[in-house]
Design a protein around this motif. Structure first.
Motif, PDB file in Angstrom:
ATOM      1  N   ILE A   1      41.515 -21.577  74.405  1.00 48.95           N
ATOM      2  CA  ILE A   1      42.146 -22.812  73.634  1.00 48.95           C
ATOM      3  C   ILE A   1      43.270 -22.485  72.783  1.00 48.95           C
TER       4      ILE A   1
ATOM      5  N   ILE B   1      34.636 -28.009  70.145  1.00 47.39           N
ATOM      6  CA  ILE B   1      35.138 -27.453  71.382  1.00 47.39           C
ATOM      7  C   ILE B   1      33.934 -27.082  72.252  1.00 47.39           C
TER       8      ILE B   1
ATOM      9  N   LYS C   1      33.026 -25.336  79.047  1.00 50.50           N
ATOM     10  CA  LYS C   1      32.599 -25.823  80.204  1.00 50.50           C
ATOM     11  C   LYS C   1      31.266 -25.465  80.880  1.00 50.50           C
TER      12      LYS C   1
ATOM     13  N   ALA D   1      34.650 -20.416  70.041  1.00 52.26           N
ATOM     14  CA  ALA D   1      35.782 -21.084  70.450  1.00 52.26           C
ATOM     15  C   ALA D   1      36.621 -20.482  71.068  1.00 52.26           C
TER      16      ALA D   1
ATOM     17  N   PRO E   1      36.819 -18.313  77.224  1.00 47.36           N
ATOM     18  CA  PRO E   1      37.886 -18.978  77.787  1.00 47.36           C
ATOM     19  C   PRO E   1      37.208 -20.347  78.599  1.00 47.36           C
ATOM     20  N   ARG E   2      35.909 -20.643  78.494  1.00 48.58           N
ATOM     21  CA  ARG E   2      35.282 -21.941  79.051  1.00 48.58           C
ATOM     22  C   ARG E   2      35.609 -22.927  78.140  1.00 48.58           C
ATOM     23  N   GLY E   3      36.283 -22.689  76.897  1.00 45.05           N
ATOM     24  CA  GLY E   3      36.500 -23.637  76.079  1.00 45.05           C
ATOM     25  C   GLY E   3      37.523 -25.016  76.282  1.00 45.05           C
ATOM     26  N   TYR E   4      37.259 -25.801  76.031  1.00 40.46           N
ATOM     27  CA  TYR E   4      38.069 -27.065  76.098  1.00 40.46           C
ATOM     28  C   TYR E   4      37.668 -28.121  75.187  1.00 40.46           C
ATOM     29  N   GLN E   5      38.670 -29.204  74.920  1.00 36.23           N
ATOM     30  CA  GLN E   5      38.650 -30.256  74.114  1.00 36.23           C
ATOM     31  C   GLN E   5      38.532 -31.585  75.020  1.00 36.23           C
TER      32      GLN E   5
ATOM     33  N   ASP F   1      28.060 -25.619  74.143  1.00 38.10           N
ATOM     34  CA  ASP F   1      28.070 -24.916  75.075  1.00 38.10           C
ATOM     35  C   ASP F   1      27.391 -25.883  76.363  1.00 38.10           C
TER      36      ASP F   1
ATOM     37  N   MET G   1      40.330 -22.038  83.526  1.00 40.66           N
ATOM     38  CA  MET G   1      39.806 -21.240  82.682  1.00 40.66           C
ATOM     39  C   MET G   1      40.968 -20.650  81.541  1.00 40.66           C
TER      40      MET G   1
END
Lengths: 249, 773
Positions: free
Chosen positions: B755, A244, A247, A225, A228-232, A32, B752
Motif C-alpha cells: 500500500i 484497507i 485481497k 495494512a 502485500p495483499r492490501g488495497y483500497q 481481510d 501484490m
C-alpha cells in the motif's frame, strides 16, 4: 492571493502526506477478504448497536432500506466455473472524502480523529453527500421510522434515533470510541490498541475485521495494512479510504 | 410468595455480585412489579444511567450452545454479544444469535395463558388465569398417568439441553410414560449414527478445521448452519490466515453453491446423492496410488476395487482428472480433513455417504490428529457432562409412530414445548389429522406458531433471556464444557419458565410425582444438579463453597474441565469401516420423466429451520448469496430457466409427488441444471406479524422417504416439476449489479504491491479501469 489559489493551497495541505499525523488518533480498519465469509454477523451487530430502523417490506420495495454496513457480493465466471466474492462495504472514512466539500451546511466533516462524521442536527437533507459518495455508504431517512412496541426497549441509549430528513452512515461506532477515550483520559493515557471495537468488528466470527489507530505504528491495523495483499476500493478516485482491504487469495 | 417491590428488587440485585443476574430473585416474586422511581441519588449497582451491566448466559437460537453476554441498561436488554470466555464462540456471534433480543421484545410474544374457545385450529382463544390453566392440566395429567401412559401422555419438545432435558425425562418417567421426544428439523441423526457405526461413539467429535491444511467438505454448510457455525467461522479464519506462511485449502462438493461453498477455493458440483460415491472414488485412488500405509491395504483395495475413476466420474458427473487431483491433494496435504453434512448427509443413503467421507479420514490418517477429527473426551462427572442433546432427539420414524398413536388413542394428551411439527414436518405426515384426534394439546411456547394454533391450552413461557437453564455444547471443543443460562432481565409478561411449569404441575399432581420432583422452581433444581457436579468434580474446582462456585460459573457464564485427558475408548480400526463401506445409490421420490428436477432445500442462515422468521432483523437481513429479503424463492440455473422460458420473478408451481407450493423464480448462476433449490424458513401460516403469510415452505412438499439406516427424514430426496402460473411478482433484493464489470471492487485484479501512503505514489500506481486511458 485569489480565492481559488487559497483553496488550492488549503487543498494541498489537506492532501499532504502526514496530514493525518496531526490528528489525535487516526482510526482505520483492515478487512481481510480471505477471512470474510459473507456471513453478515456484522450487519446485524451494526443494526443492533446503532438503532438502525426496521423499514419493513414496503420500505425495501421503495428502496428506503438503511444499512451502515452491507455485504456486497459479485459473481465471476459462468457455471460451472463460477466464483462468488464477498466484500463488506461501509463508510470508508476517506481522508479526501468527496461527501464533505459538497455539504452546504457542514453537516459532514472530518473530526480530530480522522473520522468522517455526520452531524444530524446540522443536516438539512440535500442528499448531495450521498450523490457524491462513490461507495454508496450513506442512507437517507425518508421517514421517521418507528419500532413496534416493545421492540423499542432494545434501542441503544448511547446512539441517537434519527428522524425524517437526515442523512446517516457508519460512524465507526463513535460512541464506543468516545467512551474509550474518556476512560483513557481519566487514566491519563492513550487508548490502547484493541480497546475500541466497533460492533461489526466485535461480532465477526472469522476476525476478518480489525480496527485501530493508524497513527500508532505498532497497532494491529498499521501492521496489517502493510500486508502485500492490501488495497483500497476505488483507489483511482484518490479518496484515500481509511479502510484497507486485504485481497482474497 | 415474596412481597417485593421494584425498588427492593433492584436493591437486592445491587447487593449481589456483578453479573449474577436478575434471576435469583425471580420466579414468584416479580410478577407484577410496582412502578416506583429509582433512587438516582445513590443508585443501585446496575441502574447507573448510561452505564451498562453485562450478564453472561447461553444462546438458545440453535443447538450450537454459544455463550452470550447481554448488555443490560436500566433493566432492559440492549445488545447481545458473544461471551469471550466461552470456548465455543469466543466472543463472536452469528446474526440469529444477536437477534435474540427480538425474541425477548417481540410484539407477538404470548403474554397470558390461553384456552381454546372455537374449533380446534380456528385460532380462537380466551385468556385465563394461570391457576385455572395449571389446575386443568394437572387434573388431566394426573388422570392419564399410570400404567400404559406411554400411549396416552406425550411430550414433544424442540431442542432442550442440559437439565431441562433431564427434568422432562424425570417428569415423564413419573407419569409412567416413555413417550418423550425432541424434534429438530436440522438435527444430524445420520452423523450420530455414522459415528456410532464407525467409532462406537454416539457423540459428535471435534472437527479441527482450524488446524487443517486441506478441508474437503461434502455439502456441509459449516459456516451457516452445520453443527456450530460460529466456532467454525473462528476456525475458518485461522485456517486461512491465522498461520503465517500456511494457508489451508478448502474444497466444497455440493450441487448448489452455498455461502460456505462460495468461500471454497474449488466448488465441485456432483450429482445429488452421489457424494458418497465420489468419496469412495477418491479413496480408491488414494489406495491405488499407495497413499494408504496401513497393513490391511489388500482388504481396502479389494473393497474399493469397484469404484474406479471411470465409473465414479460417469455417475457423479465429476471429471476424472479433477477426481485424481482432489485425491492427490487430499492424501498429500497433512493434515487433511473430510466432513459431510447438509443434503449430502440427508439423502436416502445419508449414513452410507457419511461412512464414505470418514473412510477418507481413516485412509489419510486424520483420526485423533490435530487438524483432523478429534474425539471429545467424556467427562468423569456423570451428572452433567455426559449429557447429550442427542439422546432424546427423535428421528422421523419415531415421530410417525407418535402421530399414529395420537390418531388411534382416545383421550391422549400431547404436551408441546417450543416445537412446531406442523411447520417442520412434511404434509404427508398428516399431523393436522393426528392433532384433531388428540384428546388435549397443550403448548408451552413463546409464540403462536402453526402447531400452537391447534392447541387447547397455551402456556406462555419465558423467553430464554428470562429463564434459568444450562447447556452442554455438542459438538464439544475437545474438553468437557457446560454453561449456565440465567435470566438477564425481569420477565416482561405474566409468563412462566417451562421448567417451573413442570415443577408446578408436579406439585399439583401430588403423590409420588411431587416427591420425585420436590424442587420449588427451575433455579432450585438446577442448583441441586450443579451441586452434584460440584461434589463429583470437587478436586478440580477451586471454589471453597458451592455458593462461590455457583456465583463464579454465573459470572463467567461457562465452566470447563480444561485439564481433562484425551478421549479414551474410541476404537479407531478399519474393520468397522470396511464392513460398512458399500455404496448405496440414492433413491428419489418421483419419477424422473414426470418430475425432472431434484429439490435441494437448505437451512437458511437467518431463519434456521423457520424459527427466526418472526424476527424483523432476520427478515431484513439479505440472504447472503442472493440478497433477497422478506420472502422466499426457488433457484434455477439460468440455462434451465431459459429453456423453460422463465424469468426472475415468475411465480412457479413447484410440485412434488406429494404436494405443491407457489414460489417466485430466482436465476441462480451456481446451481446444477437438474437441481432447484429453496431456502427453508419462510412460508408460515401463523407465527406472528413478521412471519405470517410470507413465502413458501419447502418442507411441506417433501416426500416421506427416509434414510435406509437411521430412519431420519431424507429431506434431499424429493423430485419436483416446475410449471409457470403466469403470474409475476417482484423479488425484493438489495443487490445492484451482481457483477463487478471491471470496477475491481473485490481486488481480484490487484497485483501484490505494498500500500502506498502518499498521494503522489497513489497517482502513479493508479489502477486503470475500463474507461480510463
Amino acid at each position: 492571493m485569489s480565492d481559488s489559489d487559497s483553496i488550492k493551497e488549503k487543498w494541498k495541505k489537506y492532501r499532504n502526506p502526514g496530514y493525518q499525523d496531526k490528528f489525535d488518533y487516526s482510526w482505520g480498519m483492515v478487512i481481510d477478504l480471505d477471512r470474510c465469509t459473507g456471513c453478515e454477523a456484522c450487519v446485524t451487530a451494526c443494526q443492533a448497536e446503532n438503532n438502525l430502523p426496521i423499514v419493513g417490506e414496503e420500505g425495501f420495495r421503495s428502496g428506503r432500506e438503511i444499512k451502515w454496513i452491507r455485504i456486497e457480493r459479485y459473481w465471476d465466471g459462468e457455471y460451472p466455473d463460477i466464483k462468488l466474492r464477498f466484500i463488506p462495504m461501509l463508510c470508508q472514512h476517506c481522508d479526501n472524502a468527496p461527501c464533505e466539500p459538497v455539504c452546504p451546511v457542514y453537516a459532514t466533516y472530518h473530526n480530530q480523529d480522522g473520522l468522517n462524521v455526520q452531524v444530524y442536527n446540522r443536516c438539512i437533507g440535500t442528499r448531495s453527500c450521498a450523490a457524491y459518495c462513490p461507495y454508496d455508504a450513506r442512507s437517507f431517512n425518508w421517514f421517521s421510522f418507528t419500532w413496534d412496541k416493545p421492540l423499542d426497549e432494545q434501542l441503544n441509549p448511547d446512539v441517537t434515533v434519527r428522524e425524517k430528513g437526515v442523512m446517516e452512515k457508519c460512524t465507526f461506532c463513535i460512541q464506543r470510541i468516545r467512551q474509550a477515550k474518556d476512560t483513557a483520559k481519566d487514566q491519563n493515557r492513550r487508548v490502547r490498541d484493541g480497546e475500541v471495537q466497533p460492533a461489526c468488528v466485535q461480532s465477526c466470527p472469522t476476525q476478518a475485521l480489525v480496527f485501530g489507530d493508524r497513527n500508532d505504528p505498532d497497532s494491529a491495523v498499521s501492521k496489517l495494512a502493510q500486508n502485500p495483499r492490501g488495497y483500497q476500493v476505488l483507489k483511482e478516485l484518490n479518496t484515500n479510504p481509511s479502510i484497507i482491504y486485504l485481497k482474497n487469495l | 410468595m415474596l412481597n417485593l417491590n421494584r425498588r427492593d428488587f433492584f436493591k437486592l440485585i445491587g447487593a449481589g455480585s456483578i453479573g449474577t443476574g436478575a434471576g435469583f430473585l425471580l420466579g414468584e416474586s416479580m410478577k407484577n412489579p410496582v412502578e416506583l422511581l429509582i433512587p438516582y441519588l445513590i443508585p443501585p449497582e446496575d441502574i447507573v444511567p448510561g452505564v451498562a451491566t453485562w450478564y453472561n448466559t447461553v444462546c438458545n437460537q440453535c443447538g450450537a450452545g454459544c455463550g452470550v453476554m447481554v448488555k443490560v441498561m436500566e433493566g432492559r436488554a440492549k445488545k447481545i454479544e458473544g461471551n469471550p470466555a466461552h470456548p465455543v464462540n469466543q466472543g463472536k456471534l452469528c446474526p440469529l444469535g444477536q437477534a435474540g433480543l427480538q425474541v425477548l421484545y417481540n410484539p407477538d410474544r404470548l403474554r397470558n395463558p390461553l384456552k381454546r374457545t372455537g374449533e380446534r385450529g380456528s385460532g380462537k382463544f380466551q385468556e385465563i388465569p394461570w391457576e385455572e390453566a395449571l389446575t386443568t392440566l394437572a387434573d388431566r395429567v394426573g388422570g392419564l398417568s399410570g400404567p400404559g401412559a406411554s400411549d396416552r401422555v406425550h411430550l414433544l419438545s424442540g431442542r432442550a439441553g442440559g437439565h431441562l432435558d433431564e427434568l422432562f425425562s424425570r417428569f415423564m418417567d413419573q407419569l409412567g410414560s416413555r413417550s418423550y421426544l425432541q424434534y429438530e428439523f436440522a438435527h444430524p441423526h445420520n452423523l450420530y449414527l455414522a459415528n456410532k457405526l464407525l467409532f462406537d461413539e454416539e457423540r459428535l467429535p471435534y472437527y479441527d478445521i482450524k488446524n487443517t491444511q486441506y478441508l474437503l467438505s461434502f455439502g456441509a454448510d459449516y459456516l451457516t448452519s452445520w453443527l456450530s457455525p460460529v466456532h467454525h467461522g473462528l476456525s475458518y479464519g485461522h485456517m486461512r490466515q491465522g498461520r503465517p506462511g500456511r494457508r489451508g485449502k478448502f474444497v466444497q462438493v455440493e450441487p448448489r453453491l452455498s455461502l460456505t461453498g462460495a468461500n471454497a477455493d474449488e466448488w465441485v458440483p456432483a450429482k445429488p446423492g452421489t457424494e458418497g460415491l465420489l468419496a469412495l472414488g477418491i479413496a480408491h485412488l488414494m489406495v491405488r496410488n499407495g497413499h494408504y500405509e496401513g497393513d490391511d491395504q489388500d482388504k481396502w483395495s479389494r473393497a474399493l476395487d469397484e469404484y474406479t475413476p471411470e465409473r465414479v466420474s460417469r455417475q457423479t458427473g465429476v471429471d476424472a482428472q479433477r477426481l485424481a487431483s482432489i485425491a492427490e491433494e487430499f492424501a498429500r496435504s497433512r493434515p487433511s480433513l473430510a466432513i459431510g453434512g447438509g443434503t449430502a448427509a440427508n439423502h436416502t443413503n445419508g449414513v452410507s455417504n457419511l461412512v464414505a467421507f470418514n473412510s477418507l479420514n481413516y485412509l489419510a490418517g486424520n483420526l485423533q490428529k490435530p487438524g483432523g477429527i478429534l474425539f471429545n473426551p467424556p467427562s468423569d462427572s456423570p451428572s452433567l457432562l455426559s449429557a447429550s442433546p442427542h439422546k432424546s432427539q427423535a428421528p422421523y420414524a419415531r415421530l410417525l409412530a407418535l402421530m399414529e398413536r395420537l390418531s388411534k388413542t382416545k383421550d391422549s394428551l400431547l404436551l408441546l414445548h417450543h416445537c412446531n411439527p406442523l411447520f417442520n414436518l412434511p404434509d404427508t405426515v398428516e399431523i393436522k389429522a393426528a392433532f384433531q384426534n388428540a384428546g388435549m394439546i397443550v403448548s408451552l411456547t413463546n409464540f403462536m406458531d402453526e402447531s400452537t394454533m391447534m392447541a387447547d391450552l397455551v402456556l406462555p413461557t419465558h423467553s430464554y433471556l428470562e429463564s434459568w437453564g444450562d447447556d452442554v455444547p455438542e459438538p464439544g471443543v475437545g474438553f468437557p464444557v457446560a454453561a449456565i443460562s440465567q435470566p438477564v432481565v425481569a420477565p416482561l409478561y405474566d409468563t412462566r419458565a417451562a421448567g417451573d411449569i413442570l415443577l408446578l404441575l408436579a406439585d399439583k399432581i401430588g403423590g409420588d410425582v411431587r416427591n420425585a420432583l420436590p424442587w420449588s422452581n427451575m433455579e432450585a433444581y438446577l442448583k441441586s444438579a450443579w451441586k452434584r457436579i460440584y461434589v463429583e468434580k470437587g478436586a478440580v474446582i477451586e471454589s471453597s463453597t458451592f455458593e462461590s462456585f455457583w456465583k463464579a460459573v454465573l459470572q463467567a457464564g461457562v465452566w470447563g474441565e480444561t485439564g481433562s485427558k484425551d478421549a479414551p475408548g474410541v476404537r479407531i480400526s478399519g474393520k468397522h469401516l470396511l464392513s460398512q463401506l458399500a455404496y448405496e445409490a440414492p433413491r428419489f421420490a418421483g419419477d424422473q420423466e414426470a418430475y425432472p428436477y431434484i429439490l435441494h432445500p437448505f437451512v437458511s442462515q437467518a431463519f434456521h429451520d423457520g424459527r427466526g422468521a418472526n424476527l424483523p432483523w432476520m427478515q431484513e437481513l439479505p440472504d447472503p448469496t442472493t440478497s433477497v429479503v422478506y420472502g422466499s424463492w426457488v433457484e434455477l440455473n439460468p440455462r434451465t430457466a431459459m429453456h423453460l422460458g422463465i424469468r426472475e420473478g415468475d411465480l412457479l408451481w413447484v410440485e412434488s409427488p406429494t404436494g405443491k407450493i407457489k414460489v417466485p423464480a430466482y436465476l441462480y448462476p451456481a446451481i446444477m441444471p437438474g437441481v432447484v433449490a429453496m431456502p427453508i424458513g419462510q412460508g408460515h401460516s401463523a407465527y406472528g406479524q413478521y412471519a405470517k403469510g410470507r413465502g413458501a415452505n419447502p418442507i411441506q412438499i417433501l416426500a416421506p422417504l427416509t434414510d435406509v439406516k437411521s430412519g431420519a427424514l431424507a429431506w434431499a430426496a424429493t423430485r419436483v416439476r416446475i410449471t409457470k402460473t403466469g403470474e409475476r411478482v417482484e423479488i425484493l433484493k438489495t443487490d445492484g449489479t451482481p457483477r463487478e464489470l471491471g470496477r475491481n471492487i473485490t481486488g481480484k485484479r490487484i497485483t501484490m504491491i505494498p500500500i502506498d501512503a502518499s498521494p503522489g505514489e497513489l497517482a502513479s500506481n493508479r489502477v486503470t479501469g475500463p474507461n480510463k486511458g
